[in-house]
Design a protein around this motif. Structure first.
Motif, PDB file in Angstrom:
ATOM      1  N   TYR A 117       0.839  -1.201   0.000  1.00  0.00           N
ATOM      2  CA  TYR A 117       0.000   0.000   0.000  1.00  0.00           C
ATOM      3  C   TYR A 117       0.876   1.255   0.000  1.00  0.00           C
ATOM      4  N   SER A 118       1.938   1.178   0.801  1.00  0.00           N
ATOM      5  CA  SER A 118       2.843   2.309   0.936  1.00  0.00           C
ATOM      6  C   SER A 118       3.554   2.625  -0.375  1.00  0.00           C
ATOM      7  N   VAL A 119       3.804   1.603  -1.178  1.00  0.00           N
ATOM      8  CA  VAL A 119       4.480   1.810  -2.463  1.00  0.00           C
ATOM      9  C   VAL A 119       3.567   2.597  -3.413  1.00  0.00           C
ATOM     10  N   ILE A 120       2.293   2.216  -3.453  1.00  0.00           N
ATOM     11  CA  ILE A 120       1.347   2.910  -4.329  1.00  0.00           C
ATOM     12  C   ILE A 120       1.105   4.332  -3.809  1.00  0.00           C
ATOM     13  N   ALA A 121       0.983   4.453  -2.478  1.00  0.00           N
ATOM     14  CA  ALA A 121       0.793   5.785  -1.886  1.00  0.00           C
ATOM     15  C   ALA A 121       1.990   6.679  -2.218  1.00  0.00           C
ATOM     16  N   GLY A 122       3.165   6.072  -2.262  1.00  0.00           N
ATOM     17  CA  GLY A 122       4.364   6.823  -2.645  1.00  0.00           C
ATOM     18  C   GLY A 122       4.239   7.395  -4.052  1.00  0.00           C
ATOM     19  N   LEU A 365      10.950  -2.573   5.012  1.00  0.00           N
ATOM     20  CA  LEU A 365      11.839  -3.524   4.334  1.00  0.00           C
ATOM     21  C   LEU A 365      11.047  -4.458   3.425  1.00  0.00           C
ATOM     22  N   LEU A 366       9.966  -5.008   3.966  1.00  0.00           N
ATOM     23  CA  LEU A 366       9.113  -5.907   3.201  1.00  0.00           C
ATOM     24  C   LEU A 366       8.594  -5.215   1.934  1.00  0.00           C
ATOM     25  N   GLY A 367       8.363  -3.911   2.051  1.00  0.00           N
ATOM     26  CA  GLY A 367       7.818  -3.134   0.938  1.00  0.00           C
ATOM     27  C   GLY A 367       8.710  -3.167  -0.292  1.00  0.00           C
ATOM     28  N   PHE A 368      10.000  -3.441  -0.107  1.00  0.00           N
ATOM     29  CA  PHE A 368      10.880  -3.436  -1.270  1.00  0.00           C
ATOM     30  C   PHE A 368      10.591  -4.591  -2.224  1.00  0.00           C
ATOM     31  N   LEU A 369       9.962  -5.643  -1.738  1.00  0.00           N
ATOM     32  CA  LEU A 369       9.519  -6.696  -2.659  1.00  0.00           C
ATOM     33  C   LEU A 369       8.540  -6.103  -3.672  1.00  0.00           C
ATOM     34  N   SER A 370       7.673  -5.206  -3.201  1.00  0.00           N
ATOM     35  CA  SER A 370       6.712  -4.567  -4.104  1.00  0.00           C
ATOM     36  C   SER A 370       7.365  -3.474  -4.933  1.00  0.00           C
ATOM     37  N   VAL A 371       8.260  -2.709  -4.306  1.00  0.00           N
ATOM     38  CA  VAL A 371       8.987  -1.687  -5.069  1.00  0.00           C
ATOM     39  C   VAL A 371       9.646  -2.338  -6.279  1.00  0.00           C
ATOM     40  N   PHE A 372      10.357  -3.441  -6.059  1.00  0.00           N
ATOM     41  CA  PHE A 372      11.114  -4.091  -7.136  1.00  0.00           C
ATOM     42  C   PHE A 372      10.212  -4.816  -8.126  1.00  0.00           C
ATOM     43  N   SER A 373       8.972  -5.101  -7.724  1.00  0.00           N
ATOM     44  CA  SER A 373       8.057  -5.793  -8.642  1.00  0.00           C
ATOM     45  C   SER A 373       7.773  -4.979  -9.900  1.00  0.00           C
ATOM     46  N   PHE A 374       7.983  -3.661  -9.826  1.00  0.00           N
ATOM     47  CA  PHE A 374       7.675  -2.812 -10.974  1.00  0.00           C
ATOM     48  C   PHE A 374       8.931  -2.451 -11.772  1.00  0.00           C
TER      49      PHE A 374
END
Ligand code: TRP
Length: 458
Positions: A117-122, A365-374
């Motif tokens: 969620y934080s990645v999209i909010a970013g 930290l966990l959020g970087f899995l989603s960051v890198f997904s794109f």
């Protein structure tokens, strides 16, 4: 309230809301977020519109609403974090505190959801500056796609904005949720709604409004797949913030005398209205510019800038819109973290500051899995797609409905009629009986059928 309440009332450990309105604002602040403006349009687009939207509306009213009421009543009765509350009430009603597991899984779901969620909010936050600085001016559909690709495709940019958003979220949770949140939601939510209406005006005049209405509301039932039905169900949970204990945690701070039914209905109506509004703003732009409604998670970011780039005063409107969207995401993110933090405080006996930053660090930290997904890991796909796709599917479409099922079975079957009526309506009037019917039969059976249907069992 009765002069002589049947059970001794418990007192919340983390304070109470100053009024019913404050509670409505907090839950509405949790419910209204990226789910309404980012997720609803893109999944409606991917799943063919009409029939999907109709099915989603049914899920919201027949399943989401009674579950929201169940969460609030359990939360208020327990007045602790969701784990302690489920254990405590489980013990009281059925002699086993094993129900605490529902709270634990819920906290896990909140952590996983917040990580993406934080990645999209970013991204939304990043678009505030792009909008204000005029980056959208005069762009065509291709250029808007390239602009979004530049942001999502950059691990550094997306990771930086994710970091900024997580720090903002933790900063509030570390201070205690009641302070500040109330004021922010009271002003900013009406502002977001007002701005959506302004954009609606634009879309009606300059977009393909008739095409959008047709797409969103003319049901073509053959287009609703088995999986689409599960996605609609999952989104009903996601958009209302139910199924993981976030609303339960907020319910713990609700004073005794307030009506759970009316409050929940107001919140559900507002949340649904905002999602419909967002769809009616976005799809006219999509169709007028020949975009694909099934574009995926980038849909909002690739459609609205076209409108902002063309309208008078577009820079201000764009900046204001994405800022308000970031705020809406912020109040939602806070509610995703609050159950975990309240639980850490009460079980490990650490201070709120420590609990919030420690949990925030793990989620970041966990959020970087989603960051890198794109970007760097966009080719690493399994099951449903990228890490992000899998995380989203697992949490929204599996964990939340199963959590919600457990909660509603608990409220409908394990808790005694006296206990639930005591919270909802001590007179056990018709609205209580309607709730109980939905909670005991309709909601659990519907969730189970939609699951069985999705795995192809009938
Ligand atoms: N409902 C929020 C949205 O639509 C997201 C959210 C906040 C949420 N808290 C939650 C989702 C708890 C599930 C559970 O953006």
């Amino acid at each position: 309230m009765d002069a002589d309440p049947p059970t001794e009332r418990r007192i919340s450990l983390h304070g109470e809301w100053s009024s019913r309105f404050a509670f409505i604002l907090a839950v509405a602040g949790s419910a209204v977020g990226l789910g309404n403006v980012w997720k609803f349009p893109y999944i409606a687009g991917e799943n063919g519109g009409g029939a999907f939207v109709l099915f989603y509306l049914l899920c919201v009213s027949l399943i989401g609403l009674p579950i929201m009421m169940a969460e609030i009543l359990i939360g208020r009765r327990g007045r602790r974090n969701p784990v302690a509350t489920m254990g405590l009430i489980g013990d009281e009603e059925s002699g086993t505190s094993k129900w605490a597991i529902v709270g634990i899984v819920g906290i896990g779901a909140g952590i996983l959801i917040l990580s993406y969620y934080s990645v999209i909010a970013g991204w939304a936050f990043a678009y505030v500056w792009k909008g204000i600085s005029g980056s959208f001016s005069g762009l065509d559909a291709d250029a808007v796609g390239t602009l979004f690709g530049g942001l999502a495709g950059s691990a550094l940019a997306t990771g930086t904005w994710h970091t900024v958003f997580m720090v903002m979220t933790v900063a509030v949770v570390a201070k205690g949720v009641e302070r500040g949140l109330e004021k922010a939601v009271r002003v900013l939510m009406p502002a977001l709604i007002a701005l959506l209406f302004v954009l609606l005006g634009y879309s009606m005049v300059a977009g393909d409004f008739a095409g959008a209405v047709e797409f969103m509301f003319a049901p073509r039932f053959s287009e609703l797949t088995r999986d689409g039905a599960l996605i609609a169900l999952g989104h009903a949970f996601f958009t209302l913030s139910v199924g993981m204990g976030a609303v339960m945690a907020y319910g713990a701070y609700l004073p005794d005398e307030h009506s759970i039914g009316k409050t929940s209905m107001a919140i559900v109506a507002a949340d649904t209205g905002i999602a419909m509004l967002a769809g009616l703003v976005i799809f006219p732009i999509v169709f007028a510019n020949g975009l694909d409604p099934a574009t995926g998670p980038g849909l909002v970011f690739q459609s609205l800038p076209l409108a902002f780039g063309q309208m008078p005063g577009g820079q201000i409107v764009a900046g204001g819109f994405f800022l308000l969207l970031t705020f809406a995401a912020w109040t939602s993110a806070i509610s995703l973290m609050e159950p975990g933090v309240a639980w850490l405080i009460e079980t490990l006996r650490v201070g709120r500051l420590v609990a919030a930053w420690a949990l925030g660090l793990s989620i970041w930290l966990l959020g970087f899995l989603s960051v890198f997904s794109f970007n760097v890991l966009s080719d690493v796909t399994f099951l449903r797609g990228t890490f992000f796709d899998n995380l989203d599917y697992l949490t929204a479409n599996i964990m939340l409905p199963l959590g919600g099922l457990a909660i509603v079975v608990f409220a409908g079957w394990i808790m005694s009629q006296n206990s639930t009526a005591d919270e909802i309506d001590p007179g056990a009037g018709s609205s209580y009986r309607a709730w109980r019917f939905l909670a005991r039969y309709i909601a659990p059976i519907a969730v189970i059928l939609i699951f069985l249907n999705a795995i192809g069992l009938f």
